[in-house]
Motif scaffolding. Sequence first.
Motif, PDB file in Angstrom:
ATOM      1  N   PHE A  68       0.304  -5.192  -5.023  1.00  0.00           N
ATOM      2  CA  PHE A  68       1.135  -6.272  -4.621  1.00  0.00           C
ATOM      3  C   PHE A  68       0.866  -6.195  -2.951  1.00  0.00           C
ATOM      4  CE2 PHE A  68       2.867  -4.557  -8.214  1.00  0.00           C
ATOM      5  CZ  PHE A  68       3.206  -5.776  -8.831  1.00  0.00           C
ATOM      6  N   CYS A  69       0.922  -7.148  -2.281  1.00  0.00           N
ATOM      7  CA  CYS A  69       0.895  -7.578  -0.785  1.00  0.00           C
ATOM      8  C   CYS A  69       1.951  -6.794  -0.392  1.00  0.00           C
ATOM      9  CB  CYS A  69       0.874  -8.849  -0.724  1.00  0.00           C
ATOM     10  SG  CYS A  69       0.691  -9.339   1.070  1.00  0.00           S
ATOM     11  N   SER A  70       1.679  -6.252   0.869  1.00  0.00           N
ATOM     12  CA  SER A  70       2.740  -5.416   1.766  1.00  0.00           C
ATOM     13  C   SER A  70       3.629  -6.429   2.415  1.00  0.00           C
ATOM     14  CB  SER A  70       1.900  -4.356   2.503  1.00  0.00           C
ATOM     15  OG  SER A  70       0.928  -4.910   3.268  1.00  0.00           O
ATOM     16  N   HIS A  71       3.107  -7.869   2.314  1.00  0.00           N
ATOM     17  CA  HIS A  71       3.895  -8.332   3.444  1.00  0.00           C
ATOM     18  C   HIS A  71       5.105  -9.069   2.637  1.00  0.00           C
ATOM     19  CE1 HIS A  71       4.422 -13.192   4.851  1.00  0.00           C
ATOM     20  NE2 HIS A  71       5.127 -12.210   5.623  1.00  0.00           N
ATOM     21  N   ARG A  72       5.048  -9.453   1.500  1.00  0.00           N
ATOM     22  CA  ARG A  72       6.219 -10.244   0.902  1.00  0.00           C
ATOM     23  C   ARG A  72       6.292  -9.572  -0.653  1.00  0.00           C
ATOM     24  NH1 ARG A  72       8.210 -14.729   3.037  1.00  0.00           N
ATOM     25  NH2 ARG A  72       9.611 -15.233   1.268  1.00  0.00           N
ATOM     26  N   GLY A  73       5.313  -8.860  -0.917  1.00  0.00           N
ATOM     27  CA  GLY A  73       5.152  -8.346  -2.450  1.00  0.00           C
ATOM     28  C   GLY A  73       4.653  -9.220  -3.516  1.00  0.00           C
ATOM     29  N   VAL A  74       3.926 -10.201  -3.071  1.00  0.00           N
ATOM     30  CA  VAL A  74       3.335 -10.957  -3.954  1.00  0.00           C
ATOM     31  C   VAL A  74       2.056  -9.959  -4.552  1.00  0.00           C
ATOM     32  CG1 VAL A  74       1.767 -13.004  -4.327  1.00  0.00           C
ATOM     33  CG2 VAL A  74       4.014 -13.124  -2.996  1.00  0.00           C
ATOM     34  N   SER A  75       1.901 -10.571  -5.858  1.00  0.00           N
ATOM     35  CA  SER A  75       0.682  -9.591  -6.691  1.00  0.00           C
ATOM     36  C   SER A  75      -0.320 -10.459  -6.142  1.00  0.00           C
ATOM     37  CB  SER A  75       0.873 -10.172  -8.096  1.00  0.00           C
ATOM     38  OG  SER A  75      -0.455  -9.546  -9.092  1.00  0.00           O
ATOM     39  N   LEU A  76      -1.522  -9.576  -5.573  1.00  0.00           N
ATOM     40  CA  LEU A  76      -2.724  -9.835  -5.216  1.00  0.00           C
ATOM     41  C   LEU A  76      -3.760 -10.338  -6.453  1.00  0.00           C
ATOM     42  CD1 LEU A  76      -3.341  -7.106  -2.705  1.00  0.00           C
ATOM     43  CD2 LEU A  76      -2.796  -9.372  -2.303  1.00  0.00           C
ATOM     44  N   TYR A  77      -3.310 -10.202  -7.562  1.00  0.00           N
ATOM     45  CA  TYR A  77      -3.956 -10.807  -8.447  1.00  0.00           C
ATOM     46  C   TYR A  77      -4.268 -12.278  -8.407  1.00  0.00           C
ATOM     47  CZ  TYR A  77      -5.111 -12.382 -13.642  1.00  0.00           C
ATOM     48  OH  TYR A  77      -5.597 -12.996 -14.568  1.00  0.00           O
ATOM     49  N   GLY A  89      -2.577 -15.163  -1.688  1.00  0.00           N
ATOM     50  CA  GLY A  89      -2.356 -16.520  -2.196  1.00  0.00           C
ATOM     51  C   GLY A  89      -1.182 -16.877  -1.668  1.00  0.00           C
ATOM     52  N   TYR A  90      -0.110 -16.067  -0.899  1.00  0.00           N
ATOM     53  CA  TYR A  90       1.149 -16.725  -0.453  1.00  0.00           C
ATOM     54  C   TYR A  90       0.797 -16.885   1.167  1.00  0.00           C
ATOM     55  CZ  TYR A  90       6.159 -16.874  -0.586  1.00  0.00           C
ATOM     56  OH  TYR A  90       7.450 -17.278  -0.906  1.00  0.00           O
ATOM     57  N   HIS A  91       0.556 -16.088   1.911  1.00  0.00           N
ATOM     58  CA  HIS A  91       0.448 -16.292   3.374  1.00  0.00           C
ATOM     59  C   HIS A  91      -1.115 -16.084   3.908  1.00  0.00           C
ATOM     60  CE1 HIS A  91       4.629 -15.711   2.930  1.00  0.00           C
ATOM     61  NE2 HIS A  91       4.920 -16.730   3.698  1.00  0.00           N
ATOM     62  N   GLY A  92      -1.926 -15.600   2.936  1.00  0.00           N
ATOM     63  CA  GLY A  92      -3.396 -15.528   3.492  1.00  0.00           C
ATOM     64  C   GLY A  92      -3.608 -14.022   4.084  1.00  0.00           C
ATOM     65  N   VAL A  93      -2.718 -13.130   3.933  1.00  0.00           N
ATOM     66  CA  VAL A  93      -3.098 -11.787   4.323  1.00  0.00           C
ATOM     67  C   VAL A  93      -4.138 -10.973   3.733  1.00  0.00           C
ATOM     68  CG1 VAL A  93      -2.064  -9.327   4.828  1.00  0.00           C
ATOM     69  CG2 VAL A  93      -0.636 -11.434   5.039  1.00  0.00           C
ATOM     70  N   LYS A  94      -5.045 -10.203   4.176  1.00  0.00           N
ATOM     71  CA  LYS A  94      -6.374  -9.864   3.520  1.00  0.00           C
ATOM     72  C   LYS A  94      -6.641  -8.627   3.574  1.00  0.00           C
ATOM     73  CE  LYS A  94     -11.433 -10.990   3.416  1.00  0.00           C
ATOM     74  NZ  LYS A  94     -12.433 -11.604   4.061  1.00  0.00           N
ATOM     75  N   PHE A  95      -7.082  -7.967   2.586  1.00  0.00           N
ATOM     76  CA  PHE A  95      -7.124  -6.631   2.539  1.00  0.00           C
ATOM     77  C   PHE A  95      -8.726  -6.264   1.839  1.00  0.00           C
ATOM     78  CE2 PHE A  95      -2.823  -7.657   1.509  1.00  0.00           C
ATOM     79  CZ  PHE A  95      -2.339  -6.768   2.311  1.00  0.00           C
ATOM     80  N   ASP A  96      -9.226  -5.242   2.356  1.00  0.00           N
ATOM     81  CA  ASP A  96     -10.811  -4.961   1.924  1.00  0.00           C
ATOM     82  C   ASP A  96     -10.302  -3.706   1.051  1.00  0.00           C
ATOM     83  OD1 ASP A  96     -10.022  -2.299   3.370  1.00  0.00           O
ATOM     84  OD2 ASP A  96     -11.303  -2.681   4.930  1.00  0.00           O
TER      85      ASP A  96
END
Length: 430
Positions: A68-77, A89-96
Amino acid sequence: MDKQMSETLVRTGPGTSLGNVMRRYWVPILLSREIAEPDCPPVRVQILGEKLLAFRDTDGHPALIYEFCSHRGVSLYFGRNEENGVRCGYHGVKFDRHGHCVDVPSLPKNREACKHLDIAAYPCIERAGIVWAYMGPKDKQPEPPNLEWCTLPESHVFVSKRWQECNYLQAMEGGIDTSHVSYTHAYEVADDPMHQHSKALKYFADGNVIFEVEQMPHGLTMFGRRNGEPDSYYWRVTQWLFPWYTLIPPFGDHPLGGHAWIPMDDHNCWAWSINFHPDRPLTPQERQALSEGKGIHCPYEPGSNFRPLANKDNDYLIDRRAQKGRLTYTGVFGIAMQDTSLQESMGPIQDRSDEAEKLLPTDRAIVMARRMLYDSAVANTLTPDADPPAVNANRQHVRAAGVLLPRSQKPQVWATENLNDGKGKPVFSV
């Protein structure tokens, strides 16, 4: 077992005492082919109660991060796997693949925002067509797994997995229990292509098994004695490698077998099944049979996430006529599903109270395995920095066997000389 011990052994989520022990080992996560290509779609994974996401980055590295994205909890799936990272997919925050936030499009020049958004990630390696992850303390990472089948060429190994809908412990105890094979797998095993034409089938039918169990640096060695020839005993030597591997005695020149029993959560586990031969590649006929679900493998429900075709919703396709006609002892076809149907029938978590479970002498190995797991959990609580059992990968290179020995010969002495390090030694099978 008392209630405290039982609870300790079946709970493996974050912060649990046994879960902390299990995180000190490399964990099989998923098949490499599930994330076959760089920048492929990510795959949801649940291991040890943690919801995670696996993917392969642009450079080809396998990755395992928090789902889950640490910004708003959206599944990164639902994110995009691109340019060495997954973009939400929600705000474009990217994780390596290390869990580092590498881009916040709404704050392109704010590096502190990136640091603030990092998520959990686990180092990964690939062996035997499996992606493994280490989920424990960074300063305690052990050497890569050194089970024999991990060290062989790809041509010598076949691996599958299935979703089993019960706690890992009751599934693994079935792998430790070598006495059930004379009953659960009776009749059908002689026709299975991974067991046919083996002299051991004659001895295998003897259900009056005498057990001896030895605690070893790798876990337990179980010696099951059946009558062989007039001057010999047939010994099935099964191995349990702490904390979740079992090795199965072979039949004839068929491939050796093994399992890994990995908790998904407290009510489900992954049952990994492995066939391998240390001395030769698997033949096309063997590989075809294994891919069709023969031996210790199974066919899958169409479109499922490795859920078996025979499952609790259809009563495992039980055939009562075949059961009465002695085509299969349990009425369920397939070695894997015979075991699964019985283990899942205990419920998601087996009741091991004194009122519900009456153990027999043939259960000694199960009692010893429970005690080793429990003692390691207690020890970890008291001394978290201490090494748990068999964390040294060099202790994993042992082998199972089926062998005829003179009635006067001690199997423990024979096993020490021939099985405790199988490198360069012949496969012992009957």
